[in-house]
Design a protein around this motif. Sequence first.
Motif, mmCIF file in Angstrom:
data_model
loop_
_atom_site.group_PDB
_atom_site.id
_atom_site.type_symbol
_atom_site.label_atom_id
_atom_site.label_comp_id
_atom_site.label_asym_id
_atom_site.label_seq_id
_atom_site.Cartn_x
_atom_site.Cartn_y
_atom_site.Cartn_z
ATOM 1 N N TRP A 270 -6.999 4.107 26.661
ATOM 2 C CA TRP A 270 -7.306 4.890 25.120
ATOM 3 C C TRP A 270 -5.998 6.254 24.990
ATOM 4 N N THR A 271 -6.040 6.387 26.270
ATOM 5 C CA THR A 271 -4.701 7.541 27.045
ATOM 6 C C THR A 271 -3.170 7.214 25.903
ATOM 7 N N GLU A 272 -3.224 5.913 26.457
ATOM 8 C CA GLU A 272 -1.745 5.939 25.126
ATOM 9 C C GLU A 272 -1.949 5.718 24.178
ATOM 10 N N VAL A 273 -2.846 5.266 23.285
ATOM 11 C CA VAL A 273 -3.321 4.431 21.960
ATOM 12 C C VAL A 273 -3.834 6.224 21.467
ATOM 13 N N MET A 274 -4.169 6.987 22.239
ATOM 14 C CA MET A 274 -4.242 8.847 21.553
ATOM 15 C C MET A 274 -2.819 9.713 21.644
ATOM 16 N N ASP A 275 -1.899 9.250 22.177
ATOM 17 C CA ASP A 275 -0.763 10.060 22.758
ATOM 18 C C ASP A 275 0.040 9.103 21.092
ATOM 19 N N LYS A 276 0.159 7.697 20.627
ATOM 20 C CA LYS A 276 0.384 6.824 20.259
ATOM 21 C C LYS A 276 0.356 8.218 18.803
ATOM 22 N N GLY A 277 -1.014 7.493 18.770
ATOM 23 C CA GLY A 277 -1.743 8.472 17.092
ATOM 24 C C GLY A 277 -1.401 9.980 16.291
ATOM 25 N N LYS A 278 -1.078 10.340 18.111
ATOM 26 C CA LYS A 278 -0.673 12.128 17.888
ATOM 27 C C LYS A 278 0.752 11.968 17.585
ATOM 28 N N GLU A 279 1.388 10.826 17.446
ATOM 29 C CA GLU A 279 3.122 11.323 17.948
ATOM 30 C C GLU A 279 3.370 11.227 15.943
ATOM 31 N N ILE A 280 2.323 9.777 15.734
ATOM 32 C CA ILE A 280 2.405 9.413 13.772
ATOM 33 C C ILE A 280 1.893 10.117 13.379
ATOM 34 N N GLY A 281 0.875 10.907 14.053
ATOM 35 C CA GLY A 281 0.557 11.271 12.786
ATOM 36 C C GLY A 281 -1.269 10.964 12.244
ATOM 37 N N TYR A 282 -1.622 10.048 13.016
ATOM 38 C CA TYR A 282 -2.723 9.161 12.589
ATOM 39 C C TYR A 282 -4.355 10.091 12.374
ATOM 40 N N PHE A 283 -4.385 10.975 14.145
ATOM 41 C CA PHE A 283 -5.895 11.567 14.288
ATOM 42 C C PHE A 283 -5.675 12.633 13.342
ATOM 43 N N GLN A 284 -4.752 13.707 12.451
ATOM 44 C CA GLN A 284 -4.902 14.555 11.704
ATOM 45 C C GLN A 284 -5.547 13.920 10.586
ATOM 46 N N HIS A 285 -5.764 13.083 10.277
ATOM 47 C CA HIS A 285 -6.455 12.607 8.595
ATOM 48 C C HIS A 285 -7.233 11.098 9.385
ATOM 49 N N LEU A 286 -8.402 11.040 10.448
ATOM 50 C CA LEU A 286 -9.266 9.869 10.392
ATOM 51 C C LEU A 286 -10.499 11.072 10.693
ATOM 52 N N LYS A 287 -11.356 10.637 10.141
ATOM 53 C CA LYS A 287 -11.569 11.231 9.558
ATOM 54 C C LYS A 287 -14.003 10.978 9.836
ATOM 55 N N VAL A 288 -14.404 9.942 10.254
ATOM 56 C CA VAL A 288 -15.354 9.007 10.913
ATOM 57 C C VAL A 288 -14.941 7.470 11.960
ATOM 58 N N VAL A 289 -15.742 7.740 12.839
ATOM 59 C CA VAL A 289 -16.083 6.229 13.853
ATOM 60 C C VAL A 289 -16.803 5.892 13.842
ATOM 61 N N HIS A 290 -16.360 4.651 13.206
ATOM 62 C CA HIS A 290 -17.377 3.485 13.719
ATOM 63 C C HIS A 290 -17.418 3.201 15.169
ATOM 64 N N LEU A 291 -18.927 3.436 15.813
ATOM 65 C CA LEU A 291 -18.676 3.053 17.451
ATOM 66 C C LEU A 291 -20.248 2.519 17.557
ATOM 67 N N ASN A 292 -19.347 0.863 17.912
ATOM 68 C CA ASN A 292 -19.558 -0.477 18.090
ATOM 69 C C ASN A 292 -18.908 -0.818 19.030
ATOM 70 N N ASN A 293 -19.935 -1.937 19.736
ATOM 71 C CA ASN A 293 -19.106 -2.238 21.495
ATOM 72 C C ASN A 293 -18.717 -3.733 20.521
ATOM 73 N N SER A 294 -18.352 -4.867 20.859
ATOM 74 C CA SER A 294 -17.638 -6.254 21.023
ATOM 75 C C SER A 294 -18.203 -7.021 22.245
ATOM 76 N N VAL A 295 -18.840 -8.236 20.589
ATOM 77 C CA VAL A 295 -19.498 -9.307 22.025
ATOM 78 C C VAL A 295 -18.608 -10.245 22.745
ATOM 79 N N TYR A 296 -17.374 -10.419 22.061
ATOM 80 C CA TYR A 296 -16.131 -10.865 22.191
ATOM 81 C C TYR A 296 -15.181 -9.665 23.008
ATOM 82 N N PRO A 297 -14.429 -11.115 24.116
ATOM 83 C CA PRO A 297 -12.708 -9.502 24.736
ATOM 84 C C PRO A 297 -12.407 -9.382 23.972
ATOM 85 N N ALA A 298 -11.564 -8.015 24.751
ATOM 86 C CA ALA A 298 -10.552 -7.402 23.648
ATOM 87 C C ALA A 298 -8.860 -8.454 23.422
#
Length: 278
Positions: free
Chosen positions: A189-217
């Motif tokens: 997550w730290t890697e994903v978060m850093d990339k998202g900050k770098e490219i300007g993703y998170f400043q436009h993130l408004k909502v999260v769908h909080l779900n676990n997954s039946v299947y693997p990554a």
Amino acid sequence: MRFGCHISTKNGYLGAARTAKAIGAAAFQYFPKNPRSLRIKKFDHRDAERCAAFCAEHHIASIGHSAYGCNLAAEKHQRQAVIDCLLNDLDITNACGSIGTVVHFGAYHGDDPLEGYKRMIDTLNEILFKWAGDSIVLIENNAGKGDQMGLTLEELVKIRELTERPEKIGFCFDTCHAFAAGLWTGTNWTEVMDKGKEIGYFQHLKVVHLNNSVYPAGSRRDRHANLKSGQIKLEHLLEFCASEVIRELPLILETPSSDAYSHIHEINDLKSWFKSSF
């Protein structure tokens, strides 16, 4: 932290808002109309306005979710129906005082993926050129089932940037989709978060769908599981929720709900896990 879930509108938009308050949710998601049809809905404006007033009074955030068939990269013969459907959803969510309406990143099955992106941009431009309200389009990341579009944060950011009215577009991050796509493995997550900050993703993130997954990554299979029972370790989900770019956003459960373990139970569990935050 603003935990909530998807709620039925069988008792109207105000009824959905009242249900959210009754179950202790600080946010909720709803379908503005039939999620399996692109048909336009003539909605009750008074009901929607009462929903907006109720949510404002009780500090509840609401988010719409457009029909499953709203493909932003649709074929020419379907494109107008998608445009009309999304404009109708924006009208409803605006009247309800909602942040916006969630729509999945486009799906395109042709040989040239650039054609799919072009269709998305053209469709969004036509929708947003006609739209003057406050409710915005919230583009959701894809899981990758049968399609390779919308799996990365870079794609979402670039599509937004290339439209003529990017200020009317925000993002919805689905944890199950990100896990299925291999974007988030639970441990990076730290890697994903850093990339998202770098490219300007998170400043436009408004909502999260909080779900676990039946299947693997990386499985590219989209099936939601309860937070305590899926392939994403609970500790990784909680780390995600508590991160600086996520913790103040509405966190919406789209997980299975039954009498044995309902969304009420799951929201209460979340509050318990984050007790120190309340």
